[in-house]
Design a protein around this motif. Structure first.
Motif, short mmCIF file in Angstrom:
data_model
loop_
_atom_site.label_atom_id
_atom_site.label_comp_id
_atom_site.label_asym_id
_atom_site.label_seq_id
_atom_site.Cartn_x
_atom_site.Cartn_y
_atom_site.Cartn_z
N PHE A 181 27.18 30.48 -38.20
CA PHE A 181 26.58 31.45 -37.28
C PHE A 181 25.19 31.85 -37.74
O PHE A 181 24.79 31.55 -38.87
CB PHE A 181 27.47 32.71 -37.17
N HIS A 182 24.46 32.50 -36.86
CA HIS A 182 23.17 33.10 -37.19
C HIS A 182 23.31 34.61 -37.17
O HIS A 182 24.08 35.16 -36.38
CB HIS A 182 22.09 32.65 -36.21
N LEU A 183 22.54 35.27 -37.99
CA LEU A 183 22.52 36.72 -38.07
C LEU A 183 21.88 37.29 -36.80
O LEU A 183 20.90 36.74 -36.29
CB LEU A 183 21.70 37.12 -39.29
N ALA A 184 22.44 38.38 -36.30
CA ALA A 184 21.85 39.06 -35.14
C ALA A 184 20.44 39.53 -35.51
O ALA A 184 20.16 39.86 -36.66
CB ALA A 184 22.72 40.25 -34.73
N ALA A 185 19.56 39.55 -34.53
CA ALA A 185 18.13 39.81 -34.75
C ALA A 185 17.85 41.13 -35.45
O ALA A 185 16.92 41.23 -36.25
CB ALA A 185 17.39 39.75 -33.42
N ASP A 186 18.63 42.15 -35.19
CA ASP A 186 18.36 43.47 -35.76
C ASP A 186 19.13 43.74 -37.05
O ASP A 186 19.16 44.86 -37.54
CB ASP A 186 18.67 44.56 -34.73
N LYS A 187 19.75 42.70 -37.64
CA LYS A 187 20.57 42.86 -38.85
C LYS A 187 19.91 42.17 -40.04
O LYS A 187 19.22 41.17 -39.89
CB LYS A 187 21.97 42.29 -38.64
N THR A 188 20.17 42.71 -41.24
CA THR A 188 19.66 42.11 -42.47
C THR A 188 20.81 41.46 -43.23
O THR A 188 21.99 41.72 -42.94
CB THR A 188 19.02 43.18 -43.38
N GLU A 189 20.47 40.66 -44.23
CA GLU A 189 21.50 40.06 -45.06
C GLU A 189 22.30 41.15 -45.79
O GLU A 189 23.51 41.02 -45.96
CB GLU A 189 20.90 39.08 -46.06
N GLN B 158 35.39 44.01 -35.95
CA GLN B 158 34.38 44.26 -34.93
C GLN B 158 33.02 44.54 -35.57
O GLN B 158 31.99 44.05 -35.11
CB GLN B 158 34.80 45.43 -34.04
N ALA B 159 33.02 45.31 -36.66
CA ALA B 159 31.77 45.61 -37.37
C ALA B 159 31.15 44.34 -37.94
O ALA B 159 29.93 44.12 -37.85
CB ALA B 159 32.01 46.64 -38.46
N TYR B 160 31.99 43.47 -38.50
CA TYR B 160 31.50 42.21 -39.06
C TYR B 160 30.95 41.31 -37.96
O TYR B 160 29.86 40.76 -38.08
CB TYR B 160 32.60 41.51 -39.85
N PHE B 161 31.70 41.19 -36.88
CA PHE B 161 31.27 40.30 -35.79
C PHE B 161 30.00 40.81 -35.11
O PHE B 161 29.27 40.03 -34.51
CB PHE B 161 32.39 40.09 -34.78
N SER B 162 29.72 42.12 -35.22
CA SER B 162 28.49 42.66 -34.64
C SER B 162 27.25 42.18 -35.40
O SER B 162 26.13 42.32 -34.91
CB SER B 162 28.53 44.19 -34.61
N MET B 163 27.44 41.60 -36.57
CA MET B 163 26.33 41.04 -37.35
C MET B 163 25.89 39.68 -36.83
O MET B 163 24.83 39.18 -37.19
CB MET B 163 26.76 40.85 -38.82
N ILE B 164 26.71 39.08 -35.97
CA ILE B 164 26.51 37.69 -35.55
C ILE B 164 25.79 37.61 -34.20
O ILE B 164 26.12 38.34 -33.26
CB ILE B 164 27.88 36.98 -35.46
N ASP B 165 24.81 36.71 -34.13
CA ASP B 165 24.13 36.40 -32.87
C ASP B 165 25.03 35.43 -32.10
O ASP B 165 25.05 34.24 -32.39
CB ASP B 165 22.77 35.77 -33.14
N MET B 166 25.80 35.97 -31.16
CA MET B 166 26.78 35.16 -30.42
C MET B 166 26.11 34.18 -29.45
O MET B 166 26.75 33.27 -28.94
CB MET B 166 27.75 36.06 -29.65
N SER B 167 24.82 34.35 -29.20
CA SER B 167 24.13 33.47 -28.23
C SER B 167 23.58 32.21 -28.89
O SER B 167 23.10 31.32 -28.21
CB SER B 167 22.98 34.23 -27.57
N ARG B 168 23.67 32.13 -30.19
CA ARG B 168 23.02 31.03 -30.91
C ARG B 168 24.00 30.37 -31.87
O ARG B 168 24.60 31.03 -32.70
CB ARG B 168 21.84 31.62 -31.69
N GLU B 169 24.12 29.06 -31.77
CA GLU B 169 25.00 28.32 -32.66
C GLU B 169 24.18 27.57 -33.70
O GLU B 169 23.06 27.15 -33.42
CB GLU B 169 25.83 27.30 -31.88
N HIS B 170 24.75 27.39 -34.88
CA HIS B 170 24.10 26.57 -35.90
C HIS B 170 24.29 25.11 -35.52
O HIS B 170 25.40 24.67 -35.25
CB HIS B 170 24.72 26.83 -37.28
N GLN B 171 23.22 24.37 -35.47
CA GLN B 171 23.27 22.95 -35.13
C GLN B 171 22.84 22.11 -36.34
O GLN B 171 21.74 22.31 -36.84
CB GLN B 171 22.34 22.63 -33.95
N PRO B 172 23.68 21.21 -36.80
CA PRO B 172 23.27 20.33 -37.90
C PRO B 172 22.04 19.52 -37.48
O PRO B 172 21.85 19.23 -36.30
CB PRO B 172 24.47 19.41 -38.12
N ARG B 173 21.23 19.16 -38.44
CA ARG B 173 20.01 18.40 -38.12
C ARG B 173 20.31 17.06 -37.46
O ARG B 173 19.63 16.66 -36.56
CB ARG B 173 19.19 18.22 -39.38
#
Length: 110
Positions: free
Chosen positions: A12-20, A80-95
């Protein structure tokens, strides 16, 4: 040795407004309040790809433990709190198909 263990790989990718730091805090809460208490949980690593994608790699005792956790996680407050960290609109794509990918470990649990 034969085993019924199941490995869940969830990139997954991190949601835009979240930090590591936000992600790690939510991950640790999800781990202690949900996964550590879930029957059939074996271990988990939270990893990061060089392109900024993350992945959860979770080992379950068997497929029924994995299915029960998947069904319950979204209903749990820490899940729910953990999943709110995830950008659900974007998937990780292997190169490229079949290419090996390398992730660095952000956290290991279990």
């Amino acid at each position: 040795m034969m085993t019924n263990q199941v490995i869940e790989f969830a990139p997954f990718h991190l949601a835009a407004d979240k930090t590591e730091a936000d992600l790690v805090a939510a991950s640790e809460r999800f781990q202690s309040e949900f996964l550590d208490r879930h029957r059939g949980f074996v271990r988990r690593s939270l990893v990061k790809h060089e392109d900024g994608a993350y992945a959860d790699i979770v080992v379950w005792a068997d497929s029924s433990a994995s299915e029960r956790a998947f069904a319950a996680a979204g209903q749990h407050e820490a899940g729910q709190a953990y999943f709110s960290m995830i950008d659900m609109s974007r998937e990780h794509q292997p190169r490229k198909a079949g290419a090996m990918e390398f992730f660095s470990v952000v956290g290991t649990y279990g």
